[in-house]
Write an enzyme that holds these catalytic residues in place. Structure first.
Site, PDB file in Angstrom:
ATOM      1  N   LYS A  27       0.830  -1.202   0.000  1.00 44.73           N
ATOM      2  CA  LYS A  27       0.000   0.000   0.000  1.00 44.73           C
ATOM      3  C   LYS A  27       0.866   1.253   0.000  1.00 44.73           C
ATOM      4  CE  LYS A  27      -3.502  -0.036   2.855  1.00 44.73           C
ATOM      5  NZ  LYS A  27      -4.892   0.025   2.440  1.00 44.73           N
ATOM      6  N   ARG A  97      -3.595   2.692   8.489  1.00 46.11           N
ATOM      7  CA  ARG A  97      -3.853   1.435   7.775  1.00 46.11           C
ATOM      8  C   ARG A  97      -2.608   0.575   7.724  1.00 46.11           C
ATOM      9  NH1 ARG A  97      -8.428   2.586   4.025  1.00 46.11           N
ATOM     10  NH2 ARG A  97      -8.710   4.821   4.054  1.00 46.11           N
ATOM     11  N   GLY A 106      -8.160  -7.387   4.386  1.00 44.71           N
ATOM     12  CA  GLY A 106      -9.022  -7.523   5.561  1.00 44.71           C
ATOM     13  C   GLY A 106      -8.414  -8.286   6.722  1.00 44.71           C
ATOM     14  N   MET A 108      -5.666  -7.559   8.534  1.00 46.04           N
ATOM     15  CA  MET A 108      -5.144  -6.711   9.619  1.00 46.04           C
ATOM     16  C   MET A 108      -6.085  -5.533   9.820  1.00 46.04           C
ATOM     17  SD  MET A 108      -1.112  -6.900   8.883  1.00 46.04           S
ATOM     18  CE  MET A 108      -1.247  -6.759   7.145  1.00 46.04           C
ATOM     19  N   ARG A 347      -3.475  -1.369  -6.027  1.00 46.75           N
ATOM     20  CA  ARG A 347      -2.623  -2.561  -5.919  1.00 46.75           C
ATOM     21  C   ARG A 347      -2.974  -3.489  -7.071  1.00 46.75           C
ATOM     22  NH1 ARG A 347      -5.911  -4.632  -0.643  1.00 46.75           N
ATOM     23  NH2 ARG A 347      -7.866  -4.932  -1.725  1.00 46.75           N
ATOM     24  N   HIS A 469     -15.885  -8.822   0.856  1.00 41.64           N
ATOM     25  CA  HIS A 469     -14.884  -9.756   1.373  1.00 41.64           C
ATOM     26  C   HIS A 469     -15.070 -11.141   0.763  1.00 41.64           C
ATOM     27  CE1 HIS A 469     -13.375 -12.719   4.293  1.00 41.64           C
ATOM     28  NE2 HIS A 469     -12.352 -11.887   4.337  1.00 41.64           N
ATOM     29  N   ARG A 591       2.776 -48.100 -14.203  1.00 41.44           N
ATOM     30  CA  ARG A 591       2.884 -49.058 -13.086  1.00 41.44           C
ATOM     31  C   ARG A 591       2.174 -50.334 -13.524  1.00 41.44           C
ATOM     32  NH1 ARG A 591       1.908 -44.046  -9.951  1.00 41.44           N
ATOM     33  NH2 ARG A 591       3.435 -43.894  -8.265  1.00 41.44           N
ATOM     34  N   SER A 793      15.018 -42.664 -13.156  1.00 36.12           N
ATOM     35  CA  SER A 793      13.798 -41.905 -12.889  1.00 36.12           C
ATOM     36  C   SER A 793      13.658 -41.835 -11.369  1.00 36.12           C
ATOM     37  CB  SER A 793      12.590 -42.601 -13.512  1.00 36.12           C
ATOM     38  OG  SER A 793      11.427 -41.878 -13.183  1.00 36.12           O
ATOM     39  N   CYS A 860       9.339 -39.456 -11.484  1.00 36.68           N
ATOM     40  CA  CYS A 860       7.982 -39.957 -11.660  1.00 36.68           C
ATOM     41  C   CYS A 860       7.227 -40.043 -10.343  1.00 36.68           C
ATOM     42  CB  CYS A 860       7.995 -41.302 -12.383  1.00 36.68           C
ATOM     43  SG  CYS A 860       8.869 -42.572 -11.473  1.00 36.68           S
ATOM     44  N   TYR A 880      13.165 -34.555 -17.823  1.00 34.50           N
ATOM     45  CA  TYR A 880      11.699 -34.503 -17.860  1.00 34.50           C
ATOM     46  C   TYR A 880      11.108 -34.693 -16.473  1.00 34.50           C
ATOM     47  CZ  TYR A 880      11.644 -39.605 -17.449  1.00 34.50           C
ATOM     48  OH  TYR A 880      11.807 -40.880 -16.995  1.00 34.50           O
TER      49      TYR A 880
HETATM   50  C1  PEP Z   1       7.912 -43.478  -6.236  1.00 39.06           C
HETATM   51  O1  PEP Z   1       8.270 -44.179  -5.288  1.00 39.06           O
HETATM   52  O2  PEP Z   1       8.122 -42.268  -6.279  1.00 39.06           O
HETATM   53  C2  PEP Z   1       7.166 -44.064  -7.342  1.00 39.06           C
HETATM   54  C3  PEP Z   1       6.846 -43.356  -8.392  1.00 39.06           C
HETATM   55  O3  PEP Z   1       6.776 -45.328  -7.220  1.00 39.06           O
HETATM   56  P1  PEP Z   1       5.529 -45.819  -6.368  1.00 39.06           P
HETATM   57  O4  PEP Z   1       4.773 -44.614  -5.935  1.00 39.06           O
HETATM   58  O5  PEP Z   1       4.747 -46.701  -7.262  1.00 39.06           O
HETATM   59  O6  PEP Z   1       6.187 -46.535  -5.239  1.00 39.06           O
END
Ligand code: PEP
Ligand code: MG
Length: 930
Positions: A27, A97, A106, A108, A347, A469, A591, A793, A860, A880
């Protein structure tokens, strides 16, 4: 020069600017900026956020040097205006303020009209000739001061505000309905009654000395940094406690000086839809809190053209000046005092996800901002709102035709919500905790309701406008909200809500449409959003879907700037197709065990586990082989040449076993063995700690025929797909590897099977063999493991579990309190614990690349869909991230933001890592060991 703690603004000059939010709060910094731009800002000064820290360190007292500096600024203010605080002829009144670096609407406290006492009030009456205005201002001041500084406020959830109770009593005595019917004498009497109530209930006298008032108020505002709602809000929005709040002391201007005065709040664009139209509300003859508190329902800003054309035109001009200067949609507060416009605040405006995305995209088209800036303005999780359900149209139409439309309010927070009515925040939280979907239904909400609002599916209020609000907070939270639904009569005591002669009770179902403002009795099913209808259901033409088009633009820009690839965790062809529609570039985790729960597969799977001999196991596996092959073919077909990482069986076997007698008898008859035998086998497979037991690669090592069958199913599917002329790129992933020899054992089986299948089928296809890094030993010996693995991974679910020694299945009981007590900043299963798990990941990346410079690196675990974790993955140089299909758009945006925003250091590290990788790539691979 002494350190500066107080900064002056106004009269076309300012000691601060918009870039000083850290010191001046949002502010204060923006008031300074507006003053510097020559906009009409009432002058004042800002006591910096550093003082907040000093205040708490100094046992909640403001240091002497700060008081002196503030008093000097007060003198300057008095000089600029030619009026003095406490003057008995021409008194100056000020507002006090809060203003933190991040907006906390809102949360404070604020005090207006400070400087009034019996003498200055009399002086002001003489000066203005308007006793009603003066005593209305006075009673507001005593009310606010009594509440904020002296602590006279409701205690229990159903309590009525003590000051409002006195006003109601007065109105009853006088036989009048509206506040505006109170006369100057009535208001003066209210001031006396308020003061008496304060004395009686708090033991404090209301201070007459304006300087005492000033320091009391400044201290109370600093103190409000640590009130419960501010603390909850900070937790919810990740605002560090160390930031502190600044305090702004500013000359008062009055919107309640008659019909040529007024006050309003506005957005430079529509905060709900993002449309480029001036959007807001105002009330003539009112003070600021009347608009936002939802006590009177304000008028749309366009009406101001009729009420005060000059001010409206000036506001339109200011709207453009501000957007150009701040290059963003701004939220402004203004007051008109006797035909003269003043800007009280600006703001960056809170907005819905729809609006955030539309405004960002439009501003790129208008050349106000760049694509990169636009991406920086859309929080990845906001995309969730675009994917949220809307009502099933047919069902909703039928409900309305059937007479279930109860009322219509303001479409304050878009989306569709259905749930059971609760009338207060405490109940909303409690009901939601036990799994109920609730709609928090209030006359109006206040900052105390923040937790209940968060727990509810949607919010419905009877009073208040688009900037009330309820509306502001709901939009920020991404909650569905219908506000200002004046037809609803709520009775908190009876827990009922009445409209159109019908009475609904606590617990009854209600549906609210935050896009149209409709309130409908009963439950209405919801259906997928526009984006889903285009991408997933393919039932909507993209040309007829403006929200989708904007979404698609953002995704295109995100793809332009991100360097991380985005894959998905999917085990079925339909899930894979959804993910591809959302932009997935491959599967990062299939999986295989999930497939075993599909049609006709759990039986042979159980037979396989329960088998006593190799022969029995092979019989069961032979039944599984064609079923798995079919699954893989389906996935490969959908993925059409994109990489697909398939993990060999991983979970503890007990997860597949029949535990009930009926099921055990069924398996026994399928296998042609006795029930007792099955029962005995199930018992013998019992493990005390299955997560650390016979699972992951250990299964494939003990039962190599399982790995062989799975590899065969994968490669036979790949061969079949290849023969159909479709690209295929399987990556076989071995789970839970802690020792390179575990991987080498499994890799040999996989490669031998691949060779055999290629020979049998007469086709060649490329494939990779890699591993999950999900236990600490795997990370620490990644250099050895990379001798065999062509990719890593990170299984951060297990890596978190094993690094922290926290069971992922049992952590619920203590993780929530851990986060509440700030032992962990975040749930480590949601956001990567960078210092612990993250450190292991860094080690694994470094060691893996040392052995095998071209090693493919991904994640993953569930963290692959979390924006902060994605940023970390970008920083350590992964190739990735892989996440669930519906998080793919979020991951795309998060990856782009990581590439653009994760800071020059992170960027430099990333580039260095990439360069090093490229150099090592040129130097060639080391030979894998067998
Ligand atoms: C993990 O362990 O991060 C994974 C992807 O395998 P899961 O969750 O199947 O054990
Ligand atoms: Mg795992």
């Amino acid at each position: 020069m002494a350190h500066q703690y107080v900064y002056f603004f106004g009269a076309d000059r300012a000691e601060g600017n918009k870039n000083m939010k850290g010191i001046l709060g949002g502010k204060g910094a923006n008031l300074a900026e507006m003053a510097g731009l020559g906009l009409p800002v009432p002058p004042g000064f800002t006591i910096s956020t550093e003082v907040c820290d000093l205040f708490y360190k100094n046992r909640k007292r403001i240091p002497q040097e700060v008081c002196k500096e503030a008093e000097k600024n007060l003198a300057k203010l008095e000089e600029v205006l030619g009026r003095k605080l406490g003057d008995t002829k021409d008194p100056l009144l000020v507002s006090i303020r809060s203003g933190a670096r991040a907006s906390m609407p809102g949360m404070m406290d604020t005090i207006l009209n400070l400087g009034l006492n019996e003498k200055t009030a009399a002086a002001l009456v003489a000066k203005t000739g308007n006793p009603r205005f003066v005593y209305d201002s006075f009673r507001r001041f005593v009310q606010m001061y009594g509440d904020v500084v002296l602590g006279l406020r409701p205690v229990k959830k159903d309590d009525v505000d003590p000051f409002e109770a006195i006003i109601e009593e007065k109105k009853r005595e006088r036989g009048i309905q509206r506040d505006t019917d109170l006369t100057a004498d009535d208001l003066r009497d209210l001031v006396a009654r308020f003061k008496a109530a304060i004395k009686k209930q708090t033991g404090h006298d209301f201070p007459e000395d304006p300087m005492k008032q000033l320091w009391g108020a400044v201290g109370a505002v600093f103190d409000s940094w640590m009130n419960d709602r501010a603390i909850s809000y900070r937790k919810l929005y990740d605002i560090p406690e160390t930031w502190g709040t600044a305090v702004n002391v500013q000359a008062m201007v009055f919107g309640n000086m008659g019909d040529d005065s007024g006050t309003g709040v506005a957005f430079t664009r529509d905060a709900a839809t993002g449309e480029n139209v001036f959007y807001g509300e105002y009330l003539m003859n009112a003070q600021g809190e009347d608009v936002v508190a939802g006590i009177r329902t304000p008028l749309p800003i366009v009406n101001l053209k009729k009420d005060d054309a000059k001010s409206y035109a000036q506001l339109e001009r200011i709207r453009h000046i501000l957007e150009k200067r701040f290059t963003d949609m701004m939220d402004i507060e203004f007051t008109i005092q006797q035909g003269r416009l003043f800007m009280l605040q600006c703001r960056v405006g809170k907005r819905t996800a729809f609006a955030a995305i539309k405004i960002a995209v439009d501003m790129v088209d208008e050349k106000l901002i760049s694509e990169k800036e636009a991406l920086g303005r859309i929080e990845p999780d906001q995309l969730n709102q675009l994917l949220r359900p809307i009502f099933d149209h047919a069902e909703k139409d039928a409900a309305i035709k059937g007479g279930r439309l109860l009322a219509r309010g303001l479409n304050a927070g878009p989306g569709a919500a259905t749930g059971r009515i609760v009338f207060n925040s405490v109940d909303a939280e409690a009901w939601a905790k036990r799994g109920e979907k609730v709609i928090l239904t209030r006359i109006e909400t206040s900052p105390e309701d923040i937790k209940g609002m968060n727990a509810a599916e949607g919010i419905l209020t009877a009073r208040g406008g688009m900037t009330s609000h309820a509306a502001l907070v709901a939009r920020q939270m991404g909650k569905v909200c219908v506000a200002g639904c004046g037809e609803l009569i709520m009775d908190y005591g009876r827990r009922t809500m009445t409209a159109k002669g019908r009475t609904l009770r606590e617990g009854d179902w209600i549906s609210i449409d935050g896009t149209t403002g409709q309130v409908i009795e009963g439950k209405i099913h919801t259906k997928p959003s526009e984006v889903l209808q285009v991408l997933i259901e393919k039932t909507l033409d993209p040309a007829k879907a403006p929200v989708y088009q904007t979404f698609a633009k953002v995704m295109k820009w995100a793809d332009k700037y991100r360097t991380l690839k985005i894959r998905t965790n999917a085990d079925q062809p339909d899930q894979s197709a959804n993910a591809v529609a959302f932009g997935a570039e491959g599967i990062g985790l299939c999986r295989t065990e999930h497939m075993f729960f599909g049609e006709g597969k759990i039986g042979p799977m159980r037979e396989m586990i329960l088998a006593d001999t190799l022969e029995q196991r092979k019989v069961a596996l032979a039944k599984l082989l064609p079923l798995q092959r079919k699954d893989f073919e389906g996935i490969f077909e959908v993925m059409a040449g994109r990489p697909v990482t398939i993990r060999t069986i991983d979970p503890p076997l007990h997860e597949f076993l029949p535990h009930e007698e009926r099921e055990q008898r069924h398996v026994a008859s399928e296998m042609g063995i006795s029930y007792e035998k099955v029962k005995e086998r199930v018992e013998s497979l019992h493990e005390f700690n299955p997560m650390l037991g016979l699972r992951g690669c250990r299964l494939g090592i003990i039962y190599p025929e399982i790995t062989e069958t799975q590899a065969r199913a994968i490669f036979e599917a790949a061969a079949a797909i290849r023969k159909r002329g479709i690209g295929v790129e399987p990556e076989v992933m071995i789970p839970l590897v802690g020792h390179v020899r575990e991987l080498a054992h499994q890799e040999r089986i996989v490669r031998q099977t691949a060779e055999a299948v290629m020979k049998e089928q007469g086709v060649k296809f490329k494939y990779l063999v890699g591993t999950m890094i999900e236990i600490p030993r795997g990370a620490l010996t990644a250099d050895e493991i990379a001798e065999v693995a062509e990719f890593f991974s990170f299984g951060t679910n297990d890596l978190t579990q094993t690094t922290l020694g926290v069971s992922r299945d049992d952590a619920g009981r203590f993780l929530v309190p851990y986060v509440e007590k700030e032992i962990y900043a975040k749930d480590p299963f949601e956001v990567i614990d960078r210092d612990g798990v993250g450190q292991l990941m860094r080690i694994a990346v470094e060691k893996g690349q040392k052995t095998r410079p071209s090693i493919k690196l991904g994640i993953c675990g569930e963290h692959g869909g979390d924006p902060s974790s994605i940023e970390f993955c970008h920083m350590i140089g992964l190739n990735y991230v892989s996440c669930s299909p519906f998080r793919v758009p979020i991951a795309r945006l998060a990856a782009a933001r990581a590439a653009l925003l994760s800071g020059p250091k992170a960027e430099a590290n990333h580039k260095k890592a990439k360069k090093a990788r490229a150099a090592k790539n040129r130097s060639g691979l080391k030979k894998p060991v067998r």
